[in-house]
Enzyme design. Structure first.
Site, PDB file in Angstrom:
ATOM      1  N   LEU A 181      97.070  48.895 109.589  1.00  0.00           N
ATOM      2  CA  LEU A 181      97.422  49.683 110.755  1.00  0.00           C
ATOM      3  C   LEU A 181      98.466  48.907 111.553  1.00  0.00           C
ATOM      4  O   LEU A 181      98.447  47.678 111.580  1.00  0.00           O
ATOM      5  CB  LEU A 181      96.197  49.946 111.640  1.00  0.00           C
ATOM      6  CG  LEU A 181      95.038  50.739 111.022  1.00  0.00           C
ATOM      7  CD1 LEU A 181      93.892  50.856 112.035  1.00  0.00           C
ATOM      8  CD2 LEU A 181      95.489  52.117 110.576  1.00  0.00           C
ATOM      9  N   ASP A 182      99.345  49.625 112.227  1.00  0.00           N
ATOM     10  CA  ASP A 182     100.300  48.973 113.111  1.00  0.00           C
ATOM     11  C   ASP A 182      99.562  48.183 114.184  1.00  0.00           C
ATOM     12  O   ASP A 182      98.414  48.504 114.531  1.00  0.00           O
ATOM     13  CB  ASP A 182     101.193  50.006 113.798  1.00  0.00           C
ATOM     14  CG  ASP A 182     102.230  50.603 112.862  1.00  0.00           C
ATOM     15  OD1 ASP A 182     102.468  50.001 111.808  1.00  0.00           O
ATOM     16  OD2 ASP A 182     102.780  51.668 113.189  1.00  0.00           O
ATOM     17  N   ARG A 183     100.230  47.201 114.739  1.00  0.00           N
ATOM     18  CA  ARG A 183      99.608  46.362 115.774  1.00  0.00           C
ATOM     19  C   ARG A 183      99.078  47.197 116.936  1.00  0.00           C
ATOM     20  O   ARG A 183      97.978  46.943 117.443  1.00  0.00           O
ATOM     21  CB  ARG A 183     100.630  45.345 116.298  1.00  0.00           C
ATOM     22  CG  ARG A 183     100.095  44.469 117.426  1.00  0.00           C
ATOM     23  CD  ARG A 183     101.117  43.426 117.845  1.00  0.00           C
ATOM     24  NE  ARG A 183     102.306  44.019 118.427  1.00  0.00           N
ATOM     25  CZ  ARG A 183     102.420  44.338 119.722  1.00  0.00           C
ATOM     26  NH1 ARG A 183     101.405  44.146 120.551  1.00  0.00           N
ATOM     27  NH2 ARG A 183     103.543  44.850 120.187  1.00  0.00           N
TER      28      ARG A 183
END
EC number: 5.4.99.-
Length: 485
Positions: A181-183
């Site tokens: 997942l993106d940050r």
């Protein structure tokens, strides 16, 4: 944490004078490699890391081949100015294949390893713990907090999912993420306890036998019904993390379905000027929607880019809902490249000269203090390494309204989900959905009916992508992971 000067035996010997003029680098102040336990401390509801010395070792990426080493650092890595990298190369804090770099114009080739030793200042992250949704002998299913990268990347190392879990379970334990997942994104992630389990789950995700559902909060009144976006996506700037809809991009497809719409209260929609210092008018006049997202492919920033293109960006997205970068239209329907340079220039100022100005940063539920509090260069520098220092991030910068709520095996072998995040629940004074229903569940979307899947066969899985501006990879053996969000 004590600092000690390195011994002469730790220095790399100079190159012969008859080939290159070389000045012996000064002693480097270092701490033991990978200090343990990690130097965490909690302050102001943030997880912080004491500054420490660290060496990045990075193999030459494909896009770096044939480029000068200073150009690579100056164009790919945003946290320090080009002058810093030039000095680091000259003074021997950057080495190539374990040897001093003879010139800032040295060309990097395929197979080269770049090592960079620096005094590392990690950004603070949320102090929210990593939630455990399920655990067995093979896998841990976690609820990832927003604001934490999965792998060490960029300015983040100990403040990452992998290193926080390692610190919790022991130095010798090696968590193996099966998806990414993106940050800024929260939600369901799979962590393999051993290599076979990680490979098996990664294969399932790549093979399209896993259905994914995200929940998001977007600007304005999102249309009802099943909305399909099939616009291709191109990476514009890995340094800035910018992706846009472009005809020459990679194929990308997403199904969206509105779950709820919360209009503005009439008695508050009074300010007409979007430049008003309190900045609430635009959001109040449009309200916001809670939207379910069903990604069919897995491009980097796919959901964020598609929602921006549709005119309903995630309302607190610091990139794609940023009025200072994209203007009042927020990039709706943009698919041409004529303004990319201007967009990148404006985006590059965020967090340095300017504070990001996403629409929901003007949410009436966020008080004036939090609107003004944001990560920005303070003008101060570190006494040890002269690194420009940043202020702490504001609450609104620790994540965006995008949550991976549910992952399900279409064969019915497993199904993991979380509840709705707080920001997706009805606001005070409104009635709305508080849980998923079969009618609004995007996992039940009939892809054949929408013309997105052939009845006899399925498309191959989504391309696997990297994290963008990764400056170091600590994994000893890479596990292929599917990008999301």
């Amino acid at each position: 944490m004590a600092l000690v000067a390195s011994s002469p035996t730790d220095k790399y010997p100079p190159l012969p004078d008859d080939k290159f003029p070389f000045k012996e680098p000064p002693p480097v102040v270092i701490t033991p490699c990978n200090p343990w336990p990690p130097p965490y401390y909690l302050e102001d509801n943030l997880r912080k890391v004491e500054p420490y010395h660290y060496t990045y070792n990075t193999y030459c990426k494909q896009r770096w081949r044939g480029r000068e080493i200073l150009d690579i650092f100056a164009s790919e890595f945003r946290d320090r100015p080009a002058e810093y990298y030039e000095k680091a190369i000259v003074e021997g804090r950057v080495v190539l294949n374990g040897k001093p770099v003879p010139s800032t114009k040295t060309v990097v080739k395929n197979g080269d390893v770049i090592s960079h030793t620096l005094h590392r200042h990690e950004p603070p992250s949320t102090a929210q713990p990593i939630g455990i949704v399920h655990e067995d002998d093979d896998l841990i299913v976690i609820n990832k907090p927003a604001g934490l990268p999965v792998h060490p990347a960029g300015r983040y190392n100990f403040n990452s999912i992998i290193e926080i879990m390692r610190a919790d379970r022991g130095y010798g334990w090696n968590p193996l993420p099966c998806n990414r997942l993106d940050r800024l994104t929260s939600g369901i992630m799979f962590i393999g306890k051993h290599r076979q389990a990680a490979e098996d789950m990664s294969a399932q995700i790549r093979g399209r036998t896993v259905k994914k559902e995200y929940i998001t909060r977007v600007v304005g009144e999102f249309p009802e019904g099943e909305i399909v976006c099939e616009q291709p996506i191109l990476q514009i700037s890995p340094k800035l993390g910018l992706n846009r809809v472009r005809a020459n991009g990679k194929e990308a497809r997403t199904v969206f379905k509105r779950m709820a719409y919360y209009p503005p209260k009439e008695d508050r929609a009074t300010v007409q000027n979007t430049d008003h210092p309190e900045g609430m008018a635009w959001k109040r006049m449009r309200g916001y929607s809670i939207v379910r997202c069903f990604p069919i492919t897995g491009r980097t920033h796919q959901l964020r880019v598609h929602l921006q293109y549709l005119g309903h960006p995630i309302s607190n997205d610091p990139i794609y809902a940023n009025q200072r970068v994209f203007g009042p239209s927020l990039g709706k329907g943009h698919s041409e490249e004529e303004n990319d340079e201007d967009i990148m220039t404006r985006l590059g100022r965020m967090g340095k000269e300017d504070v990001a100005d996403a629409v929901a940063y003007h949410d009436e539920m966020v008080d004036l203090y939090n609107k003004r509090k944001a990560e920005k260069m303070t003008g101060e520098t570190c006494k040890i390494c002269d690194t420009p220092l940043y202020s702490d991030p504001g609450v609104h910068e620790l994540g965006i309204y995008l949550h991976a709520r549910r992952y399900r095996c279409e064969e019915g072998k497993w199904d993991y989900e979380t509840g709705l995040p707080e920001w997706a629940l009805p606001p005070p004074g409104y009635e709305g959905a508080t849980e998923a229903t079969a009618e609004s569940d995007p996992l039940a979307v009939d892809l054949r009916k929408l013309g997105l899947e052939d009845e006899e066969s399925k498309e191959p899985g989504p391309d696997l992508v990297s994290n963008g501006t990764v400056t170091g990879d600590t994994a000893s053996e890479p596990i292929a992971v599917a990008a999301a969000g």
